[in-house]
Motif scaffolding. Structure first.
Motif, PDB file in Angstrom:
ATOM      1  N   GLN A 102      -9.873 -25.909 -34.987  1.00 42.29           N
ATOM      2  CA  GLN A 102      -9.819 -25.705 -33.540  1.00 42.29           C
ATOM      3  C   GLN A 102     -11.175 -25.194 -33.044  1.00 42.29           C
ATOM      4  O   GLN A 102     -11.694 -24.201 -33.563  1.00 42.29           O
ATOM      5  N   VAL A 103     -11.741 -25.877 -32.072  1.00 41.75           N
ATOM      6  CA  VAL A 103     -13.064 -25.494 -31.565  1.00 41.75           C
ATOM      7  C   VAL A 103     -12.986 -25.379 -30.042  1.00 41.75           C
ATOM      8  O   VAL A 103     -12.424 -26.252 -29.378  1.00 41.75           O
ATOM      9  N   THR A 104     -13.541 -24.316 -29.531  1.00 43.39           N
ATOM     10  CA  THR A 104     -13.614 -24.153 -28.079  1.00 43.39           C
ATOM     11  C   THR A 104     -15.046 -23.777 -27.695  1.00 43.39           C
ATOM     12  O   THR A 104     -15.833 -23.327 -28.536  1.00 43.39           O
ATOM     13  N   SER A 105     -15.359 -23.987 -26.438  1.00 39.53           N
ATOM     14  CA  SER A 105     -16.674 -23.602 -25.930  1.00 39.53           C
ATOM     15  C   SER A 105     -16.445 -22.990 -24.555  1.00 39.53           C
ATOM     16  O   SER A 105     -15.580 -23.447 -23.811  1.00 39.53           O
ATOM     17  N   SER A 106     -17.182 -21.954 -24.247  1.00 39.41           N
ATOM     18  CA  SER A 106     -17.079 -21.345 -22.921  1.00 39.41           C
ATOM     19  C   SER A 106     -18.462 -21.221 -22.310  1.00 39.41           C
ATOM     20  O   SER A 106     -19.471 -21.136 -23.026  1.00 39.41           O
ATOM     21  N   VAL A 107     -18.472 -21.206 -20.985  1.00 37.15           N
ATOM     22  CA  VAL A 107     -19.727 -21.042 -20.250  1.00 37.15           C
ATOM     23  C   VAL A 107     -19.623 -19.739 -19.464  1.00 37.15           C
ATOM     24  O   VAL A 107     -18.661 -19.546 -18.713  1.00 37.15           O
ATOM     25  N   PHE A 108     -20.611 -18.863 -19.648  1.00 41.16           N
ATOM     26  CA  PHE A 108     -20.589 -17.569 -18.976  1.00 41.16           C
ATOM     27  C   PHE A 108     -21.801 -17.390 -18.072  1.00 41.16           C
ATOM     28  O   PHE A 108     -22.918 -17.778 -18.427  1.00 41.16           O
ATOM     29  N   GLN A 109     -21.545 -16.776 -16.927  1.00 42.06           N
ATOM     30  CA  GLN A 109     -22.621 -16.235 -16.095  1.00 42.06           C
ATOM     31  C   GLN A 109     -22.699 -14.748 -16.434  1.00 42.06           C
ATOM     32  O   GLN A 109     -21.681 -14.044 -16.376  1.00 42.06           O
ATOM     33  N   ILE A 110     -23.885 -14.276 -16.789  1.00 40.48           N
ATOM     34  CA  ILE A 110     -24.018 -12.882 -17.224  1.00 40.48           C
ATOM     35  C   ILE A 110     -25.156 -12.248 -16.436  1.00 40.48           C
ATOM     36  O   ILE A 110     -26.309 -12.678 -16.528  1.00 40.48           O
ATOM     37  N   LYS A 111     -24.803 -11.249 -15.647  1.00 42.74           N
ATOM     38  CA  LYS A 111     -25.798 -10.662 -14.733  1.00 42.74           C
ATOM     39  C   LYS A 111     -26.043  -9.197 -15.098  1.00 42.74           C
ATOM     40  O   LYS A 111     -25.094  -8.459 -15.354  1.00 42.74           O
ATOM     41  N   ARG A 112     -27.310  -8.811 -15.109  1.00 42.81           N
ATOM     42  CA  ARG A 112     -27.649  -7.405 -15.345  1.00 42.81           C
ATOM     43  C   ARG A 112     -27.262  -6.589 -14.109  1.00 42.81           C
ATOM     44  O   ARG A 112     -27.377  -7.039 -12.982  1.00 42.81           O
ATOM     45  N   ILE A 113     -26.815  -5.346 -14.327  1.00 47.21           N
ATOM     46  CA  ILE A 113     -26.577  -4.457 -13.188  1.00 47.21           C
ATOM     47  C   ILE A 113     -27.330  -3.147 -13.417  1.00 47.21           C
ATOM     48  O   ILE A 113     -27.732  -2.845 -14.516  1.00 47.21           O
ATOM     49  N   ASP A 117     -13.959 -12.869 -26.321  1.00 46.94           N
ATOM     50  CA  ASP A 117     -13.854 -11.411 -26.478  1.00 46.94           C
ATOM     51  C   ASP A 117     -15.154 -10.824 -27.029  1.00 46.94           C
ATOM     52  O   ASP A 117     -15.591  -9.751 -26.607  1.00 46.94           O
ATOM     53  N   ASP A 118     -15.772 -11.547 -27.991  1.00 46.07           N
ATOM     54  CA  ASP A 118     -17.071 -11.087 -28.517  1.00 46.07           C
ATOM     55  C   ASP A 118     -18.071 -10.950 -27.373  1.00 46.07           C
ATOM     56  O   ASP A 118     -18.812  -9.970 -27.274  1.00 46.07           O
ATOM     57  N   VAL A 119     -18.106 -11.977 -26.503  1.00 45.95           N
ATOM     58  CA  VAL A 119     -19.089 -11.973 -25.406  1.00 45.95           C
ATOM     59  C   VAL A 119     -18.836 -10.786 -24.485  1.00 45.95           C
ATOM     60  O   VAL A 119     -19.758 -10.038 -24.133  1.00 45.95           O
ATOM     61  N   VAL A 126     -22.537  -7.751 -15.811  1.00 44.54           N
ATOM     62  CA  VAL A 126     -21.279  -8.289 -15.276  1.00 44.54           C
ATOM     63  C   VAL A 126     -21.109  -9.678 -15.872  1.00 44.54           C
ATOM     64  O   VAL A 126     -22.016 -10.510 -15.791  1.00 44.54           O
ATOM     65  N   VAL A 127     -19.952  -9.891 -16.502  1.00 47.23           N
ATOM     66  CA  VAL A 127     -19.707 -11.135 -17.236  1.00 47.23           C
ATOM     67  C   VAL A 127     -18.634 -11.941 -16.515  1.00 47.23           C
ATOM     68  O   VAL A 127     -17.552 -11.424 -16.233  1.00 47.23           O
ATOM     69  N   THR A 170     -36.130  -9.320 -19.875  1.00 52.91           N
ATOM     70  CA  THR A 170     -35.783  -9.838 -18.544  1.00 52.91           C
ATOM     71  C   THR A 170     -35.846  -8.710 -17.520  1.00 52.91           C
ATOM     72  O   THR A 170     -35.799  -7.521 -17.869  1.00 52.91           O
ATOM     73  N   LYS A 171     -35.907  -9.101 -16.261  1.00 53.49           N
ATOM     74  CA  LYS A 171     -35.956  -8.121 -15.170  1.00 53.49           C
ATOM     75  C   LYS A 171     -34.585  -7.464 -14.984  1.00 53.49           C
ATOM     76  O   LYS A 171     -33.563  -8.026 -15.393  1.00 53.49           O
ATOM     77  N   PRO A 172     -34.550  -6.313 -14.327  1.00 49.16           N
ATOM     78  CA  PRO A 172     -33.292  -5.564 -14.211  1.00 49.16           C
ATOM     79  C   PRO A 172     -32.148  -6.334 -13.578  1.00 49.16           C
ATOM     80  O   PRO A 172     -30.998  -6.091 -13.905  1.00 49.16           O
ATOM     81  N   ASP A 173     -32.427  -7.269 -12.674  1.00 50.13           N
ATOM     82  CA  ASP A 173     -31.314  -7.991 -12.039  1.00 50.13           C
ATOM     83  C   ASP A 173     -31.207  -9.432 -12.546  1.00 50.13           C
ATOM     84  O   ASP A 173     -30.638 -10.293 -11.876  1.00 50.13           O
ATOM     85  N   ALA A 174     -31.733  -9.676 -13.731  1.00 46.41           N
ATOM     86  CA  ALA A 174     -31.756 -11.049 -14.262  1.00 46.41           C
ATOM     87  C   ALA A 174     -30.345 -11.586 -14.493  1.00 46.41           C
ATOM     88  O   ALA A 174     -29.410 -10.840 -14.779  1.00 46.41           O
ATOM     89  N   VAL A 175     -30.238 -12.901 -14.366  1.00 43.19           N
ATOM     90  CA  VAL A 175     -28.951 -13.548 -14.613  1.00 43.19           C
ATOM     91  C   VAL A 175     -29.126 -14.565 -15.743  1.00 43.19           C
ATOM     92  O   VAL A 175     -30.193 -15.157 -15.902  1.00 43.19           O
ATOM     93  N   GLY A 176     -28.060 -14.732 -16.533  1.00 43.65           N
ATOM     94  CA  GLY A 176     -28.144 -15.679 -17.648  1.00 43.65           C
ATOM     95  C   GLY A 176     -26.970 -16.636 -17.657  1.00 43.65           C
ATOM     96  O   GLY A 176     -25.894 -16.347 -17.115  1.00 43.65           O
ATOM     97  N   LEU A 177     -27.197 -17.792 -18.267  1.00 42.05           N
ATOM     98  CA  LEU A 177     -26.121 -18.751 -18.521  1.00 42.05           C
ATOM     99  C   LEU A 177     -25.991 -18.860 -20.037  1.00 42.05           C
ATOM    100  O   LEU A 177     -26.967 -19.194 -20.732  1.00 42.05           O
ATOM    101  N   LEU A 178     -24.802 -18.554 -20.535  1.00 43.93           N
ATOM    102  CA  LEU A 178     -24.540 -18.561 -21.982  1.00 43.93           C
ATOM    103  C   LEU A 178     -23.451 -19.582 -22.293  1.00 43.93           C
ATOM    104  O   LEU A 178     -22.380 -19.561 -21.672  1.00 43.93           O
TER     105      LEU A 178
END
Ligand SMILES: C[S@@+](CC[C@H](N)C(=O)[O-])C[C@H]1O[C@@H](n2cnc3c(N)ncnc32)[C@H](O)[C@@H]1O
Length: 211
Positions: free
Chosen positions: A200-211, A170-172, A181-182, A142-150
């Motif tokens: 017990q099951v949980t799910s999280s949505v993260f925005q993860i941006k390269r800096i 915490d793993d993420v 930046v998470v 990915t490019k240096p300022d790429a953003v991801g959705l996890l």
């Protein structure tokens, strides 16, 4: 590889959804992906989410090593692709889609330079010991300022062998602690999953941006 081939050959693909992922459609617009840019979809299977991204104006680059999965995506969506060799991969090209058929870990830095990435049921499919290498590949492709959705999936790991492997918040934060930046956009309590023996099951949505 044998494991995933077997799952596709026997059609044990319980992860596949016949609808767009609602967390993708809810959050994608807010993460700041470049309009019309290239979105990397690692471990893409035959995900319909690639169609949603394409309909939203992005070019979509999928990574998947099982040929049955790639062919199913193309045929079920009436896409005709041109094939070429690309290192250890077969590249299937049918704009706005490109699918690199091969092992995600065999791609070299800059083989792809995507503007954004989308991970649903991908990082949780990777064995724990390969997670750092997976994050390195996200950085490399990915490019240096790429953003991801996890989108994650977490449960007491001792209750089931993966995949899917439990991926906690915490793993993420730890895996993406260097150069990213998470931000957690949503946490969902999915309760228990008695059929899989999960308490017990949980799910999280993260925005993860390269800096
Ligand atoms: C759990 S499925 C998820 C597919 C898709 N993300 C979805 O949401 O439907 C994981 C996919 O990754 C593929 N896969 C697993 N390891 C891979 C690797 N190292 N390189 C490329 N593809 C891989 C498998 O064949 C499988 O189709």
């Amino acid at each position: 590889m044998g494991f995933w081939h077997h799952r596709w050959q026997t059609q044990q693909i319980g992860w596949h959804r016949d609808v767009y992922n609602d967390l993708l459609t809810k959050h994608w617009g807010s993460i700041g992906a470049v309009d019309g840019g290239e979105v990397l979809v690692p471990l893409c299977g035959k995900s319909l989410d690639m169609l949603w991204l394409a309909d939203s104006g992005y070019s979509v680059t999928g990574l998947e090593f099982v040929e049955e999965a790639v062919q199913a995506f193309l045929q079920e969506n009436e896409l005709e692709a041109e094939n070429s060799e690309f290192g250890n991969h077969v590249l299937h090209r049918t704009p706005p889609f490109r699918i690199f058929q091969g092992d995600v870990f065999d791609l070299k830095e800059r083989d792809i330079q995507a503007d954004a990435w989308y991970d649903r049921a991908a990082m949780i499919a990777i064995p724990r010991e390969s997670r750092i290498a997976y994050v390195d590949q996200l950085r490399n492709l990915t490019k240096p300022d790429a953003v991801g959705l996890l989108i994650t999936f977490a449960y007491p790991q001792e209750e089931m062998d993966g995949p899917p492997f439990s991926l906690s918040d915490d793993d993420v934060r730890q895996l993406f602690s260097d150069g990213f930046v998470v931000e957690c956009l949503e946490q969902i309590d999915l309760g228990d999953e008695k059929e899989r023996g999960l308490s017990q099951v949980t799910s999280s949505v993260f925005q993860i941006k390269r800096i």
